[in-house]
Design a protein around this motif. Structure first.
Motif, PDB file in Angstrom:
ATOM      1  N   GLN A  32       9.153 -11.543  -9.229  1.00 30.67           N
ATOM      2  CA  GLN A  32       7.932 -11.542 -10.019  1.00 30.67           C
ATOM      3  C   GLN A  32       7.064 -12.752  -9.725  1.00 30.67           C
ATOM      4  O   GLN A  32       5.872 -12.733  -9.940  1.00 30.67           O
ATOM      5  CB  GLN A  32       8.274 -11.514 -11.519  1.00 30.67           C
ATOM      6  CG  GLN A  32       8.883 -10.207 -11.980  1.00 30.67           C
ATOM      7  CD  GLN A  32       7.965  -9.040 -11.755  1.00 30.67           C
ATOM      8  OE1 GLN A  32       6.783  -9.104 -12.073  1.00 30.67           O
ATOM      9  NE2 GLN A  32       8.491  -7.963 -11.180  1.00 30.67           N
ATOM     10  N   GLY A  35       3.198 -16.816 -11.348  1.00 26.80           N
ATOM     11  CA  GLY A  35       1.757 -16.808 -11.149  1.00 26.80           C
ATOM     12  C   GLY A  35       1.048 -17.903 -11.903  1.00 26.80           C
ATOM     13  O   GLY A  35       0.033 -18.431 -11.462  1.00 26.80           O
ATOM     14  N   VAL A  40       4.263 -17.792  -6.060  1.00 25.78           N
ATOM     15  CA  VAL A  40       4.536 -16.374  -6.238  1.00 25.78           C
ATOM     16  C   VAL A  40       5.069 -15.779  -4.943  1.00 25.78           C
ATOM     17  O   VAL A  40       4.709 -16.214  -3.847  1.00 25.78           O
ATOM     18  CB  VAL A  40       3.249 -15.638  -6.684  1.00 25.78           C
ATOM     19  CG1 VAL A  40       2.190 -15.706  -5.600  1.00 25.78           C
ATOM     20  CG2 VAL A  40       3.535 -14.204  -7.077  1.00 25.78           C
ATOM     21  N   ASP A  98       2.680  -5.316  -3.270  1.00 26.85           N
ATOM     22  CA  ASP A  98       1.578  -6.090  -3.818  1.00 26.85           C
ATOM     23  C   ASP A  98       0.366  -6.066  -2.898  1.00 26.85           C
ATOM     24  O   ASP A  98      -0.779  -6.095  -3.363  1.00 26.85           O
ATOM     25  CB  ASP A  98       2.017  -7.533  -4.054  1.00 26.85           C
ATOM     26  CG  ASP A  98       3.200  -7.629  -4.999  1.00 26.85           C
ATOM     27  OD1 ASP A  98       3.171  -6.961  -6.043  1.00 26.85           O
ATOM     28  OD2 ASP A  98       4.164  -8.348  -4.676  1.00 26.85           O
ATOM     29  N   LYS A 320      -1.019  -4.406 -10.125  1.00 22.19           N
ATOM     30  CA  LYS A 320       0.155  -4.904 -10.845  1.00 22.19           C
ATOM     31  C   LYS A 320       0.851  -6.041 -10.099  1.00 22.19           C
ATOM     32  O   LYS A 320       1.972  -6.421 -10.447  1.00 22.19           O
ATOM     33  CB  LYS A 320       1.154  -3.766 -11.084  1.00 22.19           C
ATOM     34  CG  LYS A 320       0.582  -2.569 -11.834  1.00 22.19           C
ATOM     35  CD  LYS A 320       0.117  -2.953 -13.231  1.00 22.19           C
ATOM     36  CE  LYS A 320      -0.377  -1.706 -13.987  1.00 22.19           C
ATOM     37  NZ  LYS A 320      -0.900  -2.061 -15.331  1.00 22.19           N
ATOM     38  N   PRO A 322       2.091  -9.647  -9.159  1.00 24.38           N
ATOM     39  CA  PRO A 322       2.390 -10.718 -10.119  1.00 24.38           C
ATOM     40  C   PRO A 322       1.257 -11.729 -10.266  1.00 24.38           C
ATOM     41  O   PRO A 322       1.145 -12.375 -11.300  1.00 24.38           O
ATOM     42  CB  PRO A 322       3.658 -11.358  -9.551  1.00 24.38           C
ATOM     43  CG  PRO A 322       3.772 -10.870  -8.158  1.00 24.38           C
ATOM     44  CD  PRO A 322       3.120  -9.545  -8.113  1.00 24.38           C
ATOM     45  N   ASN A 323       0.437 -11.862  -9.240  1.00 19.33           N
ATOM     46  CA  ASN A 323      -0.757 -12.692  -9.331  1.00 19.33           C
ATOM     47  C   ASN A 323      -1.821 -12.053  -8.446  1.00 19.33           C
ATOM     48  O   ASN A 323      -1.839 -12.265  -7.237  1.00 19.33           O
ATOM     49  CB  ASN A 323      -0.465 -14.128  -8.894  1.00 19.33           C
ATOM     50  CG  ASN A 323      -1.638 -15.070  -9.158  1.00 19.33           C
ATOM     51  OD1 ASN A 323      -2.790 -14.712  -8.921  1.00 19.33           O
ATOM     52  ND2 ASN A 323      -1.342 -16.259  -9.655  1.00 19.33           N
TER      53      ASN A 323
END
Length: 434
Positions: A32, A35, A40, A98, A320, A322-323
């Protein structure tokens, strides 16, 4: 690149476990990430080809990570050419990467799974609003690809007494007859195994000249229910492809060849003409002695210039992640890195769609001519969409391009008429839209 072959659940799990590896900035970040502190770990889905190797990606990841401290990249390599299908499997298990490159945002964006790019983030791009979905851009439009052009073996043309590339479709047919009379297969077309997408290029060409030239937004009209694939505007294009095969100008046995084997078949002089995306230019310039390649646009009936092309192919970022901000920053750092862009040009024939970008010096003649053809078409307002590759509003429903590739194989093999192919696409569109 596309494939109808889908991984089994077991193979998918194994591929996911084996494809991830950390690259770029050092650090231990959790899945995760952290962030809030600017540290990250982000997953990045990419792909590998003979042109774009693991080293190409690892080096580019490292450079981007140097520009964005605090980010660790876990690289995921799509195990097949069907990157969209693979990304969907990941999303279904709650593991949408991501960051993704060259994955159509269609379907993901509408489901709220991607973060849109802002005008400020798109300021360096030549066509910042390419392929919008609902008025927003979800994929960085960094690369333009004429898809396809026709690459040809100059020695074969000379052997058949052909002095110049054809300017009209009638001349293309006449040249094909001359080649066949000399025992030379006119067209190299593949699409076997996981690479079914590779058989699409003759159809993309004829749709460009016979459908999109007259009605540039034809596919958007199809999405709006105003036209059908069984309409003459489309079936004329499909009939041309069927006729090429029926006349013996396409070696149907080649449909069993993979993409790599198909390219090698052209290199091995198993055909005179190779309809393929502009990325082949880099490979053509890395030629063996005696392999002299030229390039021309697929001819229209009246000889007017029409070039199907696509601008996009860049990074998309998960909503979505994490950052999200750091993911976007890293993606832009990757896309704007001059070394990575130059390497993409040299290894994959990219036509970079960034303001003030200058390609590396010393590019070969096939790449230079490919770019010139594209620029001439752009000046003449002769660029149209590349059928089945569109990713914005009005594009094909997710998964339908793979169905189309399967239908093209039937069209070339004589198992479907142009009308039957049109009906097949209309039916598959209806199924995919439910």
């Amino acid at each position: 690149m596309r494939s109808r072959t889908m991984l089994s659940a077991l193979a998918f799990t194994a591929a996911l476990a084996l494809s991830g590896c950390a690259a770029g900035a050092s650090g231990n970040g959790s899945a995760q990430g952290d962030g809030s502190k600017g540290k990250v770990t982000l997953t990045f889905l990419t792909f590998e080809t003979p042109n774009l190797t693991a080293k190409y990606w690892d080096d580019a990841i490292a450079r981007a990570s140097d520009e964005v401290p605090g980010v660790t990249i876990k690289k995921l390599v799509a195990p097949s050419a069907d990157r969209v299908g693979y990304a969907k499997q990941l999303a279904a298990s709650g593991q949408l990467p991501d960051i993704m490159i060259a994955v159509s945002p269609n379907g993901f964006a509408q489901a709220g799974q991607l973060a849109p790019w802002t005008d400020a983030e798109l300021v360096d791009f030549v066509s910042p609003h390419s392929n919008p979905i609902g008025g927003k851009v979800y994929q960085l439009p960094y690369n333009t690809q004429p898809t396809p052009l026709v690459y040809y073996n100059k020695s074969d043309f000379a052997a058949a007494g052909i002095k110049a590339p054809p300017k009209t479709y009638a001349e293309l047919l006449d040249d094909s007859a001359k080649l066949k009379a000399k025992g030379i297969n006119p067209f190299v077309v593949g699409g076997g195994g996981k690479d079914t997408w590779a058989d699409m290029y003759p159809l993309i060409s004829t749709v460009a000249t016979d459908t999109y030239k007259q009605t540039p937004d034809w596919l958007a009209q199809k999405a709006a229910g105003k036209v059908k694939f069984t309409d003459p505007a489309f079936t004329k294009a499909a009939a041309k492809v069927a006729a090429l095969a029926k006349n013996g100008y396409v070696d149907t046995a080649g449909l069993s060849r993979s993409y790599a084997d198909n390219e090698q078949a052209f290199r091995d002089n198993k055909g005179a003409m190779y309809p393929m995306g502009s990325w082949f230019a880099a490979s053509a310039d890395a030629k063996k002695p005696g392999f002299d390649v030229g390039v021309f646009p697929w001819p229209s009936d009246d000889g007017s210039l029409v070039v199907p092309a696509y601008t996009g192919g860049g990074m998309s970022v998960s909503s979505k992640a994490p950052n999200v901000d750091l993911a976007k920053k890293w993606a832009l750092a990757f896309m704007l890195d001059k070394t990575s862009l130059d390497n993409s040009v040299k290894s994959d024939g990219a036509i970079i769609a960034l303001k003030d970008y200058t390609p590396p010096s010393g590019m070969g003649p096939v790449y230079t001519e490919t770019v010139r053809l594209y620029q001439d078409a752009a000046k003449q307002n002769a660029i149209v969409n590349a059928f089945s590759i569109e990713t914005g509003d009005g594009s094909m429903p997710a998964g339908l391009a793979d169905k189309a590739a399967a239908g093209v194989a039937d069209l070339i093999n004589g198992e479907k008429t142009a009308g039957q192919f049109g009906s097949f696409l209309d039916d598959e569109w209806a199924k995919a839209s439910r």
